[in-house]
Every structure is written in C-alpha cells, then in structure tokens.
Design a protein around this motif. Structure first.
Motif, mmCIF file in Angstrom:
data_model
loop_
_atom_site.group_PDB
_atom_site.id
_atom_site.type_symbol
_atom_site.label_atom_id
_atom_site.label_comp_id
_atom_site.label_asym_id
_atom_site.label_seq_id
_atom_site.Cartn_x
_atom_site.Cartn_y
_atom_site.Cartn_z
ATOM 1 N N LEU A 1 0.804 -1.375 0.044
ATOM 2 C CA LEU A 1 0.052 -0.087 -0.034
ATOM 3 C C LEU A 1 0.859 1.088 -0.140
ATOM 4 C CD1 LEU A 1 -2.822 -0.801 2.682
ATOM 5 C CD2 LEU A 1 -2.494 -1.436 0.194
ATOM 6 N N LYS A 2 2.063 1.160 0.510
ATOM 7 C CA LYS A 2 2.764 2.359 0.902
ATOM 8 C C LYS A 2 3.728 2.738 -0.664
ATOM 9 C CE LYS A 2 1.772 2.029 5.205
ATOM 10 N NZ LYS A 2 0.731 2.990 5.945
ATOM 11 N N ASN A 3 4.226 1.647 -1.126
ATOM 12 C CA ASN A 3 5.112 2.169 -2.290
ATOM 13 C C ASN A 3 4.468 2.172 -3.830
ATOM 14 O OD1 ASN A 3 4.491 -0.583 -3.103
ATOM 15 N ND2 ASN A 3 6.588 -1.505 -2.650
ATOM 16 N N GLY A 4 3.088 2.148 -3.773
ATOM 17 C CA GLY A 4 2.424 2.269 -5.308
ATOM 18 C C GLY A 4 2.292 1.012 -5.922
ATOM 19 N N ASP A 5 2.819 -0.299 -5.418
ATOM 20 C CA ASP A 5 2.811 -1.281 -6.445
ATOM 21 C C ASP A 5 1.180 -1.579 -6.487
ATOM 22 O OD1 ASP A 5 5.341 -1.453 -7.037
ATOM 23 O OD2 ASP A 5 5.511 -2.981 -5.532
ATOM 24 N N LEU A 6 0.435 -1.825 -5.688
ATOM 25 C CA LEU A 6 -0.806 -2.073 -5.669
ATOM 26 C C LEU A 6 -1.783 -1.073 -6.382
ATOM 27 C CD1 LEU A 6 -2.957 -4.404 -4.736
ATOM 28 C CD2 LEU A 6 -3.596 -3.143 -2.728
ATOM 29 N N PHE A 7 -1.743 0.059 -6.218
ATOM 30 C CA PHE A 7 -2.209 1.004 -6.599
ATOM 31 C C PHE A 7 -2.028 1.045 -8.172
ATOM 32 C CE2 PHE A 7 -2.346 5.380 -8.498
ATOM 33 C CZ PHE A 7 -3.801 5.853 -8.092
ATOM 34 N N ASN A 8 -0.876 1.045 -8.543
ATOM 35 C CA ASN A 8 -0.398 1.162 -9.948
ATOM 36 C C ASN A 8 -0.892 -0.136 -10.789
ATOM 37 O OD1 ASN A 8 1.023 3.322 -9.772
ATOM 38 N ND2 ASN A 8 2.771 2.567 -9.355
ATOM 39 N N TYR A 9 -1.114 -1.147 -9.808
ATOM 40 C CA TYR A 9 -1.587 -2.425 -10.637
ATOM 41 C C TYR A 9 -2.999 -2.206 -11.052
ATOM 42 C CZ TYR A 9 -3.051 -7.093 -12.419
ATOM 43 O OH TYR A 9 -3.580 -8.047 -13.152
ATOM 44 N N PHE A 10 -3.747 -1.728 -10.158
ATOM 45 C CA PHE A 10 -5.408 -1.531 -10.411
ATOM 46 C C PHE A 10 -5.421 -0.352 -11.275
ATOM 47 C CE2 PHE A 10 -6.097 -3.829 -6.413
ATOM 48 C CZ PHE A 10 -7.391 -4.589 -6.900
ATOM 49 N N LYS A 11 -4.668 0.665 -11.368
ATOM 50 C CA LYS A 11 -4.469 1.776 -12.288
ATOM 51 C C LYS A 11 -4.510 1.100 -13.717
ATOM 52 C CE LYS A 11 -3.202 6.318 -13.246
ATOM 53 N NZ LYS A 11 -2.248 7.490 -12.866
ATOM 54 N N SER A 12 -3.467 0.507 -13.780
ATOM 55 C CA SER A 12 -2.824 0.196 -15.158
ATOM 56 C C SER A 12 -3.590 -1.218 -15.638
ATOM 57 C CB SER A 12 -1.489 -0.239 -15.353
ATOM 58 O OG SER A 12 -0.698 1.136 -14.746
ATOM 59 N N ASN A 13 -4.053 -1.952 -15.080
ATOM 60 C CA ASN A 13 -4.416 -3.243 -15.487
ATOM 61 C C ASN A 13 -5.671 -3.790 -15.212
ATOM 62 O OD1 ASN A 13 -1.857 -4.193 -16.696
ATOM 63 N ND2 ASN A 13 -0.994 -3.944 -14.351
ATOM 64 N N VAL A 14 -6.609 -2.928 -14.117
ATOM 65 C CA VAL A 14 -8.022 -3.164 -13.806
ATOM 66 C C VAL A 14 -8.907 -2.416 -14.336
ATOM 67 C CG1 VAL A 14 -9.362 -4.068 -12.126
ATOM 68 C CG2 VAL A 14 -7.203 -4.730 -11.973
ATOM 69 N N LEU A 15 -8.630 -1.150 -14.162
ATOM 70 C CA LEU A 15 -9.533 0.095 -14.294
ATOM 71 C C LEU A 15 -9.766 0.268 -15.756
ATOM 72 C CD1 LEU A 15 -10.933 2.432 -12.714
ATOM 73 C CD2 LEU A 15 -9.081 3.812 -13.430
ATOM 74 N N PHE A 16 -11.161 0.056 -16.198
ATOM 75 C CA PHE A 16 -11.498 0.150 -17.613
ATOM 76 C C PHE A 16 -11.064 -0.933 -18.563
ATOM 77 C CE2 PHE A 16 -10.389 4.993 -16.475
ATOM 78 C CZ PHE A 16 -11.735 5.122 -15.994
ATOM 79 N N LYS A 17 -10.477 -2.050 -17.844
ATOM 80 C CA LYS A 17 -9.995 -3.026 -18.854
ATOM 81 C C LYS A 17 -10.894 -4.555 -18.629
ATOM 82 C CE LYS A 17 -5.212 -1.690 -19.620
ATOM 83 N NZ LYS A 17 -3.849 -1.984 -19.793
ATOM 84 N N VAL A 18 -11.672 -4.390 -17.474
ATOM 85 C CA VAL A 18 -12.617 -5.623 -17.278
ATOM 86 C C VAL A 18 -13.921 -5.355 -17.569
ATOM 87 C CG1 VAL A 18 -13.572 -6.938 -15.424
ATOM 88 C CG2 VAL A 18 -11.270 -6.110 -15.250
ATOM 89 N N ASN A 19 -14.278 -6.154 -18.343
ATOM 90 C CA ASN A 19 -15.804 -5.968 -19.219
ATOM 91 C C ASN A 19 -16.545 -7.291 -19.073
ATOM 92 O OD1 ASN A 19 -15.289 -3.245 -20.412
ATOM 93 N ND2 ASN A 19 -13.894 -4.277 -21.981
ATOM 94 N N GLU A 20 -15.949 -8.234 -18.696
ATOM 95 C CA GLU A 20 -16.685 -9.542 -18.438
ATOM 96 C C GLU A 20 -16.044 -10.253 -17.432
ATOM 97 O OE1 GLU A 20 -16.352 -12.239 -22.037
ATOM 98 O OE2 GLU A 20 -16.087 -10.550 -23.129
ATOM 99 N N MET A 21 -16.664 -11.519 -17.230
ATOM 100 C CA MET A 21 -16.100 -12.458 -15.955
ATOM 101 C C MET A 21 -14.635 -13.038 -16.355
ATOM 102 S SD MET A 21 -17.847 -12.261 -13.439
ATOM 103 C CE MET A 21 -17.073 -13.643 -12.368
ATOM 104 N N ALA A 22 -14.384 -13.263 -17.854
ATOM 105 C CA ALA A 22 -13.122 -13.698 -18.098
ATOM 106 C C ALA A 22 -12.080 -12.472 -17.999
ATOM 107 C CB ALA A 22 -13.191 -14.265 -19.553
ATOM 108 N N ASP A 23 -12.302 -11.454 -18.110
ATOM 109 C CA ASP A 23 -11.306 -10.381 -17.830
ATOM 110 C C ASP A 23 -11.114 -10.202 -16.396
ATOM 111 O OD1 ASP A 23 -11.356 -9.432 -20.535
ATOM 112 O OD2 ASP A 23 -13.126 -8.169 -20.217
ATOM 113 N N ALA A 24 -12.056 -10.355 -15.620
ATOM 114 C CA ALA A 24 -11.805 -10.260 -14.156
ATOM 115 C C ALA A 24 -11.107 -11.329 -13.543
ATOM 116 C CB ALA A 24 -13.192 -10.168 -13.143
ATOM 117 N N PHE A 25 -11.219 -12.746 -14.141
ATOM 118 C CA PHE A 25 -10.361 -13.576 -13.816
ATOM 119 C C PHE A 25 -8.909 -13.568 -14.087
ATOM 120 C CE2 PHE A 25 -8.282 -17.455 -15.068
ATOM 121 C CZ PHE A 25 -8.394 -18.412 -14.002
ATOM 122 N N ALA A 26 -8.902 -13.229 -15.364
ATOM 123 C CA ALA A 26 -7.355 -12.910 -15.787
ATOM 124 C C ALA A 26 -6.616 -11.466 -15.352
ATOM 125 C CB ALA A 26 -7.357 -12.526 -17.625
#
Length: 382
Positions: free
Chosen positions: A143-168
């Motif tokens: 939480l402190k160094n940005g690794d979790l934040f950056n993952y959600f920003k770069s790889n999850v936000l706006f990129k998940v459209n269906e369950m297969a995306d959420a799994f991957a």
C-alpha cells in the motif's frame, strides 16, 4: 495500525437482504474505515440500510463488475496518497454467505503470518494460481510504495468488461504480478482444489472454509443432498443464522430450503459428483519455452484460461497476433484488449498456437488441428 475495507454490493433488484448486513457487521469489527460501493441499482430501503454501516457510501454503474468497483475506489476515490496512509486494505464482496468463523478470529489467526497479501481461499496450480477475490487482504509496503495502486490503475480500471477479464486481470494477473515482484501470498484455508460453488459441503466440513458461495444455488450447481447436509451442520453447530441465507436464496434463486418446495421449476435435482478446479498439465516454464522458440503466436480461446495466459505472457511473445475462436458469432467485430479475435478458419498456415482451453474443448480442437511443434496444448492429449 489502520485497516480500510472496501465492500462491493450488487443485486439485480437492488434489495439488501439480511445476509449482507451480517457480512458488513462482521467486517466493521475488524476495520477502522469502511467504504461501501453499490454496483448498479439499489432501492431506497436498501440504501438506508447500507448507510447505517458507513458514512462512506459510493454508487456507480456496474462497469467492470466487482473488479471495476475495487479499481474505481482505489484509483479515483482514494488515490495513491490516501491509500498509502493505511496499513491494510480489505477487499470484500457479497457473493457468499457467512462467515461461519468471525472475521475477528480470522484476522487474529493471520496476524503473525508473514504474508504480504492473503485471502480466505485460493487455487493452486503449476500455472495460473490465484486467490479467490471475494475476500482478500493487502498489507504494508504493497500500500505504501504504489505497487498495488499502480496495478489497479494500469491493469484493472477500464479493462474489465466480463467475467473472463476479471479472472485474468483481478485474480490471476494480480497474483502473478505481485508474486513476480517478490510479495508473499497466503491463504486462511485451502479447499484442496474443490469448487465451493459445487461442493460447499466438502469445502466447509473437510477443509474448514468459513463461507458458502452463492453460486451453489444456480440451477446447474445445486443439489438437495449437499444443501441439506450443510444447513444441518451450520444449524447444529450454531455457526450461522441460516434464516439469513434462506431469505436470499428463496428470493434470488427460487429455492426454499428446508421445505418440500426445493426443486427448480422444470428440473430434477441429481447427486452432485465431487468436482475440483481444472489443473492444466503444464507449467509456466513449459509455456515460456514455447514462446521463446516460436514467433507469430495466436492463443486459441477467448475465455478465462486464454486471457490469463495472454496477460502473463504478452511481454514475452515477440509477435502476438490475437485470439482464435471456433465460430463466426464469437469473432465478428470483436477484440480483446485491442487484439483481434478471429475464426479458426482464418488462421494463416504455419502459425504457432497455444491452445488455452479446458480439457474437453482441447480434445475437440485436437481432432482437427492435430499435433506438431507449432501447437502447444494445456493438456496431455492422446
């Protein structure tokens, strides 16, 4: 030590049943702050109920499912600086009944474990392991160094459209990325690969899983025998007020537990065999060797296995040409993450293909695609 929770609620009718209140009540006992997120609609009564449990209440469209909700809050509502002020982040949704062990007891048992992130249950494979994301905790430097934040920003936000995306992206991708960075994952329980949506009795009775996945009550998963056995156990041991579950099951799935009206209309319940998650007979190194020695690679499939494989190996594939599906309907005017989805009949000769399908569908593809050095299968097919 400050602990923040993000709880995601979704109900197609916008109704908040008692089992949801129980989850949130249990959560609040271990949290300093709670953000409640509503995906989609909620009725007036339900909104009033949820606002009793937190002043941080956020409504949004059901864009990106639970994964999108988590990412939206982490990136847009909290931001990197505010997230870094917490020592632990708990992500939780409403897709289960329970817990049958208090969250206080669960957190106490995990307190001294040297995990950087952990969940209630997970899937262990040679390839594509993950924590089941109905409940997951992230700690300390994540939480402190940005690794979790950056993952959600770069790889999850706006990129998940269906369950297969959420799994991957949310499950496999997050687990893979964090472990590759050296973060240590952990589990409170491990159900030895049994599917909690198909065999909740085995998961709870043999492996002490403290929740019951709601998907068990879908028509293709449900059996009277398993349901009766597990309800009797919970009631006899006084582990859970099953009336909370029964209320939701009747309203959402049309099943009346403990009555003569348990059957789904037009169906007969049959005994459910013991079912485990599929474990492909390959390792990360097997695929890595294949992609290192081939160019112009396609992935056969467009579901969970295919997308998870693509996420993990995209930066290692020199020329990734896209995804293959068997019929025109699933390929027409479609892409996945900007990569084309084409019919099998359109694949150029001499292409290299990773067949990222379950065993049954892989056998079908083998029957006409055959085997050679340019084709890589997830399974040992004869």
């Amino acid at each position: 030590m400050r602990r923040l929770g993000i709880f995601v609620f979704y109900d197609k009718s916008g109704i908040v049943d008692g089992y949801v209140e129980y989850i949130i009540t249990q959560l609040n006992k271990v949290l300093d702050d709670l953000i409640i997120v509503v995906n989609g609609d909620i009725n007036e009564a339900g909104e009033c109920i949820l606002k009793n449990y937190s002043t941080q209440f956020y409504k949004r469209d059901n864009t990106g499912l639970d994964a999108g909700a988590y990412a939206d809050v982490i990136v847009n509502l909290l931001g990197e600086e505010k997230l870094s002020q917490y020592d632990e982040l708990v992500l939780c949704n409403d897709t289960f009944y329970g817990p049958f062990v208090s969250f206080e007891e669960i957190f106490t048992s995990m307190k001294n474990e040297k995990y950087d992130f952990w969940g209630i249950d997970g899937i262990k494979r040679n390839f594509l392991s993950y924590i089941v994301m109905y409940f997951c905790v992230f700690r300390g430097k994540l939480l402190k160094n940005g690794d979790l934040f950056n993952y959600f920003k770069s790889n999850v936000l706006f990129k998940v459209n269906e369950m297969a995306d959420a799994f991957a992206l949310l499950q496999v991708g997050l687990y893979y990325t964090l472990t590759q960075k050296g973060y240590k994952p952990g589990l409170y329980t491990y159900s030895n690969g049994y599917q909690s949506k198909r065999n909740p009795d085995i998961c709870v009775l043999e492996y002490n899983l403290p929740i019951w996945k709601k998907k068990f009550f879908l028509k293709d998963n449900y059996t009277d025998e398993i349901c009766d056995k597990l309800v009797a156990h919970l009631e006899s041991k006084k582990l859970y007020d099953t009336s909370l579950m029964k209320q939701n099951v009747k309203r959402v799935y049309g099943v009346e537990i403990g009555s003569e009206k348990k059957k789904f209309i037009g169906t007969d319940n049959v005994n459910q065999p013991e079912i485990k998650y599929s474990v492909p007979q390959i390792t990360y190194d097997d695929i890595n060797h294949f992609v290192s020695n081939h160019r112009q690679i396609y992935i056969y499939g467009a579901g969970s296995f295919a997308r998870a494989t693509a996420f993990v190996f995209l930066d290692k594939i020199e020329d990734f040409y896209g995804f293959i599906v068997s019929d025109e309907k699933n390929s027409k005017d479609r892409d996945i993450w900007g990569y084309p989805v084409i019919q099998a009949s359109q694949v150029p000769p001499n292409s290299s293909i990773i067949v990222a399908l379950n065993y049954e569908h892989s056998v079908e593809v083998l029957s006409w695609l055959g085997k050679n050095e340019h084709f890589f299968y997830f399974w040992d097919l004869k």
